[in-house]
Motif scaffolding. Structure first.
Motif, short mmCIF file in Angstrom:
data_model
loop_
_atom_site.label_atom_id
_atom_site.label_comp_id
_atom_site.label_asym_id
_atom_site.label_seq_id
_atom_site.Cartn_x
_atom_site.Cartn_y
_atom_site.Cartn_z
N LEU A 14 0.83 -1.20 0.00
CA LEU A 14 0.00 0.00 0.00
C LEU A 14 0.87 1.25 0.00
O LEU A 14 1.79 1.39 0.79
CB LEU A 14 -0.90 0.01 1.25
N ARG A 217 -7.73 2.31 -7.53
CA ARG A 217 -6.59 1.67 -6.87
C ARG A 217 -5.75 0.94 -7.89
O ARG A 217 -6.19 0.68 -9.02
CB ARG A 217 -7.07 0.69 -5.80
N GLN A 251 -6.18 5.23 6.04
CA GLN A 251 -5.94 4.79 4.66
C GLN A 251 -6.39 5.89 3.69
O GLN A 251 -7.21 6.73 4.03
CB GLN A 251 -6.74 3.51 4.35
N GLN A 252 -5.87 5.80 2.47
CA GLN A 252 -6.32 6.69 1.41
C GLN A 252 -7.58 6.13 0.77
O GLN A 252 -7.60 4.96 0.38
CB GLN A 252 -5.24 6.86 0.35
N TRP A 273 -10.73 -0.67 1.72
CA TRP A 273 -9.28 -0.72 1.84
C TRP A 273 -8.88 -2.08 2.37
O TRP A 273 -9.63 -2.76 3.07
CB TRP A 273 -8.76 0.40 2.76
N ALA A 275 -5.73 -4.57 4.11
CA ALA A 275 -4.54 -4.60 4.96
C ALA A 275 -4.28 -6.05 5.34
O ALA A 275 -5.18 -6.89 5.29
CB ALA A 275 -4.75 -3.74 6.20
N GLY A 279 -9.10 -5.50 6.61
CA GLY A 279 -9.36 -4.28 5.87
C GLY A 279 -10.69 -3.71 6.32
O GLY A 279 -11.19 -4.04 7.40
#
Length: 340
Positions: A14, A217, A251-252, A273, A275, A279
């Motif tokens: 990320l 993304r 997060q973006q 998002w 992770a 997420g």
């Protein structure tokens, strides 16, 4: 491909994102409307004849690798707050672009379907809704799903997304991010100047005759909040202030979000998002003012989701369907509206 495999590809590299200053949060809030008669995520919609039309979609099945792919078509009337089912697509599709042309004709463009090797076969078929059902339209020269589909100045644009990589086409990881910009004019597809950045799952809207592409993304870098604007007269792109960083998520804001244009402004909401180990979904609503090239915070979503459809009718933004959990964990038919 399992949900964990998909998260692995998106999570571990990320890109770092830098928060940007925003003005104070605006007042108002999201309100519940009549839910879709079925649940669906990874959907798009268009407005035709005052109705919001939702096409196809993906049905996540928690704990299972397989997902259902929809062919159903829903018509929502914002005036009566009622749903009706329309003619289904000839083939089930998720992520099909849904665009109404200048005359109100509805197009379902590409998307993913079920093929011999998986449920992520990137399709080239274009369907046009005529009286009584969907008929074949001009097929895409190059498959391009998870894209942004918009109509501007009498032409239908398909921008960014994912296309088959190295000949394979059937699974999610067979696809690669692209900056491709295809346009349908006079019954045939042409290629225009590509977007400034290749990415997938962005959102788009038309404002002041120009195309606005927000978020999206990349598999390599995760969410991007960038905002790009395309002038179809000058065939020129420019990059503007990005969507603000989500302090709540750390997060973006990036993939799987939605956006509408209303009242001379852009309104973005939702998205997901990834992770390691999980997420989440974004709750924030962000409002962009072209006059100042700045963002302000709107009311948080009542039901945060990603992979949702969005439309604006008479100054009201509608958020339709999607998943309440990252990936395909909890598909919904929720509909909520925000008056601006």
């Amino acid at each position: 491909m399992t949900d964990f495999d998909r998260r692995q590809l998106l999570a571990f590299t990320l890109a770092a994102a830098i928060p940007v200053p925003v003005s104070a949060r605006q007042t108002g809030g999201w309100q519940a409307r009549a839910a879709m008669p079925w649940v669906a995520q990874e959907i798009y919609c268009a407005v035709s004849g005052g109705k919001i039309v939702v096409v196809g979609g993906l049905i996540g099945i928690p704990g299972q690798r397989e997902r259902g792919v929809e062919a159903r078509v829903g018509f929502y009337d914002p005036v009566t707050d009622l749903w009706a089912e329309g003619p289904p697509l000839p083939e089930a599709r998720h992520h099909p672009m849904v665009v109404a042309d200048a005359g109100g004709r509805l197009f379902s463009i590409g998307g993913y379907g079920e093929g011999p090797t998986g449920q992520w076969t990137n399709a080239t078929e274009v369907r046009v809704l005529e009286e009584g059902g969907w008929v074949a339209g001009p097929p895409l020269p190059v498959p391009q799903a998870e894209a942004v589909g918009l109509e501007a100045r009498g032409r239908i644009h398909l921008v960014t997304g994912r296309s088959p990589n190295a000949g394979s086409n059937g699974n999610w990881n067979d696809q690669a991010d692209v900056a491709t910009h295809q346009v349908l004019t006079d019954g045939r597809w042409e290629t225009l100047r590509p977007a400034p950045m290749a990415r997938n799952s962005a959102a788009g809207a038309v404002l002041d005759g120009r195309l606005w592409i927000a978020g999206g993304r990349t598999v390599a870098g995760g969410g991007t909040g960038r905002l790009d604007r395309y002038d179809p007269v000058e065939d020129r792109w420019e990059t503007l202030a990005p969507i603000p960083f989500s302090g709540a998520a750390g997060q973006q804001v990036g993939g799987g979000l939605a956006m509408v244009a209303t009242g001379g402004k852009l309104v973005t909401f939702g998205g997901e998002w990834f992770a390691p180990g999980g997420g989440g979904v974004f709750a924030e609503t962000w409002i962009y003012d072209p006059a100042s090239d700045g963002w302000s915070r709107g009311p948080d979503m009542k039901s945060p989701r990603h992979g949702l459809a969005a439309a604006a009718v008479n100054g009201v933004a509608y958020a339709i369907g999607g998943s309440s959990l990252v990936s395909s964990g909890q598909t919904t038919g929720i509909v909520e509206a925000l008056s601006l």
